[in-house]
Design a protein around this motif. Structure first.
Motif, mmCIF file in Angstrom:
data_model
loop_
_atom_site.group_PDB
_atom_site.id
_atom_site.type_symbol
_atom_site.label_atom_id
_atom_site.label_comp_id
_atom_site.label_asym_id
_atom_site.label_seq_id
_atom_site.Cartn_x
_atom_site.Cartn_y
_atom_site.Cartn_z
ATOM 1 N N ASN A 159 0.838 -1.199 0.000
ATOM 2 C CA ASN A 159 0.000 0.000 0.000
ATOM 3 C C ASN A 159 0.874 1.251 0.000
ATOM 4 N N PHE A 160 0.264 2.424 0.114
ATOM 5 C CA PHE A 160 1.018 3.679 0.015
ATOM 6 C C PHE A 160 1.979 3.857 1.187
ATOM 7 N N GLU A 161 1.735 3.160 2.302
ATOM 8 C CA GLU A 161 2.643 3.222 3.447
ATOM 9 C C GLU A 161 3.706 2.129 3.389
ATOM 10 N N ASN A 162 3.732 1.409 2.274
ATOM 11 C CA ASN A 162 4.689 0.322 2.030
ATOM 12 C C ASN A 162 4.447 -0.886 2.932
ATOM 13 N N PHE A 174 0.886 -1.672 -11.309
ATOM 14 C CA PHE A 174 -0.198 -0.994 -10.602
ATOM 15 C C PHE A 174 -1.521 -1.671 -10.955
ATOM 16 N N LEU A 175 -2.330 -1.917 -9.935
ATOM 17 C CA LEU A 175 -3.585 -2.643 -10.115
ATOM 18 C C LEU A 175 -4.724 -1.671 -10.413
ATOM 19 N N ILE A 176 -5.465 -1.963 -11.489
ATOM 20 C CA ILE A 176 -6.587 -1.142 -11.917
ATOM 21 C C ILE A 176 -7.839 -2.017 -11.985
ATOM 22 N N ASN A 177 -8.970 -1.502 -11.481
ATOM 23 C CA ASN A 177 -10.234 -2.221 -11.601
ATOM 24 C C ASN A 177 -10.736 -2.139 -13.037
ATOM 25 N N SER A 178 -11.180 -3.272 -13.537
ATOM 26 C CA SER A 178 -11.674 -3.323 -14.907
ATOM 27 C C SER A 178 -12.998 -2.573 -15.040
ATOM 28 N N LYS A 206 -8.815 -4.362 -3.603
ATOM 29 C CA LYS A 206 -9.564 -3.160 -3.983
ATOM 30 C C LYS A 206 -9.520 -2.100 -2.889
ATOM 31 N N GLU A 207 -9.533 -2.531 -1.642
ATOM 32 C CA GLU A 207 -9.609 -1.582 -0.530
ATOM 33 C C GLU A 207 -8.299 -0.832 -0.292
ATOM 34 N N ASP A 208 -7.170 -1.511 -0.443
ATOM 35 C CA ASP A 208 -5.914 -0.898 0.005
ATOM 36 C C ASP A 208 -4.779 -0.886 -1.013
ATOM 37 N N PHE A 209 -4.881 -1.632 -2.108
ATOM 38 C CA PHE A 209 -3.677 -1.831 -2.917
ATOM 39 C C PHE A 209 -3.843 -1.470 -4.393
ATOM 40 N N THR A 210 -4.884 -0.752 -4.751
ATOM 41 C CA THR A 210 -5.062 -0.368 -6.149
ATOM 42 C C THR A 210 -4.226 0.867 -6.483
ATOM 43 N N TYR A 211 -4.171 1.184 -7.753
ATOM 44 C CA TYR A 211 -3.413 2.344 -8.227
ATOM 45 C C TYR A 211 -3.982 3.629 -7.635
ATOM 46 N N GLU A 212 -5.308 3.707 -7.533
ATOM 47 C CA GLU A 212 -5.945 4.904 -6.982
ATOM 48 C C GLU A 212 -5.621 5.096 -5.504
ATOM 49 N N LYS A 213 -5.357 3.983 -4.792
ATOM 50 C CA LYS A 213 -5.047 4.064 -3.360
ATOM 51 C C LYS A 213 -3.547 4.221 -3.107
ATOM 52 N N GLY A 214 -2.767 4.324 -4.171
ATOM 53 C CA GLY A 214 -1.325 4.514 -4.015
ATOM 54 C C GLY A 214 -0.546 3.227 -3.814
ATOM 55 N N GLY A 215 -1.157 2.095 -4.097
ATOM 56 C CA GLY A 215 -0.470 0.817 -3.905
ATOM 57 C C GLY A 215 0.005 0.203 -5.210
ATOM 58 N N HIS A 216 0.685 -0.898 -5.081
ATOM 59 C CA HIS A 216 1.103 -1.677 -6.250
ATOM 60 C C HIS A 216 1.243 -3.138 -5.825
ATOM 61 N N ILE A 217 1.315 -4.029 -6.797
ATOM 62 C CA ILE A 217 1.411 -5.461 -6.511
ATOM 63 C C ILE A 217 2.548 -6.074 -7.320
#
Length: 246
Positions: A40-43, A67-71, A159-170
Motif C-alpha cells: 500500500n502507500f505506506e509500504n 499498478f492494479l486497476i479495476n476493470s 480493492k480496498e488498500d492496494f489499487t493504483y488509486e489508493k497509491g499501492g502496487h502489486i
C-alpha cells in the motif's frame, strides 16, 4: 556375478526413488508463499494466494510488478477502459477482472488489447481457486500476457488498500516448480548406469565361457599321448582315439 549385478542395479534404482521422494517431501514442507505481494502507500505488505492460468505467457522468474486497476466493465467481456494515460509507457498496469458472464480467455484477451501487461481474475461468492483454461485455439494464439486467478476475499482486500488509486502496487510471483530436466537427467543417468552394468556383465560372461571352453580342451601334447586303435572293415581303415582305454 549375476546376483551382484542385479543387487547393484536394484540399489541404484532404490537410491534414485528415495531421493525423488525426499525431494518432493521437502518441497511440500516448504512454507507456502503467496503468489501475489501487495504494497500500500505506506509500504505495508500483504500476501495473497493465486493460481496461474493454463494459457498465455508465464510470469518472469523475478515476478511482474505493476499498478492494479479495476476493470471497466468489471467482467471484461467486452472492450475495457485502458490504463491511465499518465506515464502509461513507462509503468506496468495490471487489471482486476470479475469472473462469470464469458470465458476466461476472452477476459484476458480484452485486457491485453486495452494495454494491460497482466490480468488478475477473481472469484465471485467464493474463495476457491480455479485453474483457468480455454478450448478456443484461435483465441489462445492471440494471448501474450500472463494471468492468474484469486478468491473473492483477496480481491476485496486488493480493492480496498492496494489499487493504483489508493497509491499501492502489486507483484505477481511465479509459482515455484522444478524444470523437468531436474527429474529426467538423474533418471537417464540411472538407466545409463544400469545399461553399462548389463553390458559389463555380458562381456564378463562371454570371456568366462570362452576361458572355460579353452581350459577344458586338450593340448597338443595331451592329444599325442592318446592311444590309437585301428579297425579294418573292407578297404576302409578307422582310426579311433580313446581317452581312457581299458
Amino acid at each position: 556375478m549375476l546376483l551382484s549385478i542385479g543387487m547393484l542395479m536394484l540399489s541404484a534404482t532404490q537410491i534414485y526413488t528415495i531421493l525423488t521422494v525426499q525431494l518432493f517431501a521437502f518441497l511440500n514442507l516448504l512454507p507456502v508463499e503467496a503468489d501475489i505481494l501487495a504494497y500500500n502507500f505506506e509500504n505495508a505488505t500483504q500476501t495473497f494466494d493465486d493460481l496461474p492460468a493454463r494459457f498465455g505467457y508465464r510470469l518472469p522468474a523475478e515476478g511482474l510488478k505493476g499498478f492494479l486497476i479495476n476493470s471497466k466493465p468489471e467482467n471484461a467481456c467486452e472492450p475495457i477502459a485502458p490504463p491511465p494515460l499518465k506515464d502509461n509507457s513507462s509503468n506496468t498496469f495490471i487489471v482486476l477482472i470479475r469472473r462469470l458472464d464469458c470465458n476466461f480467455d476472452i477476459k484476458v484477451l480484452n485486457a491485453q488489447r486495452a494495454g494491460y501487461k497482466a490480468a488478475v481474475v477473481h472469484n465471485v461468492d467464493s474463495d476457491d481457486l480455479i485453474s483457468m483454461g480455454s478450448n478456443d485455439i484461435e483465441v489462445l494464439k492471440k494471448i501474450d500476457i500472463p494471468s492468474v486467478f484469486i478468491g473473492e476475499s483477496s480481491a476485496n482486500s486488493l480493492k480496498e488498500d492496494f489499487t493504483y488509486e489508493k497509491g499501492g502496487h502489486i507483484v505477481l510471483i511465479p509459482e515455484f516448480s522444478l524444470p523437468l530436466e531436474y527429474y529426467l537427467i538423474p533418471f537417464l543417468i540411472i538407466v545409463g548406469i544400469c545399461l553399462i552394468l548389463i553390458v559389463i556383465f555380458m562381456i564378463t560372461k562371454f570371456v568366462q565361457d570362452r576361458h572355460r571352453a579353452r581350459r577344458n580342451r586338450l593340448r597338443k601334447d595331451q592329444l599325442k599321448k592318446l592311444p590309437i586303435h585301428k579297425f579294418k572293415k573292407g578297404k576302409w581303415i578307422f582310426l579311433v582315439c580313446v581317452n581312457n582305454p581299458t
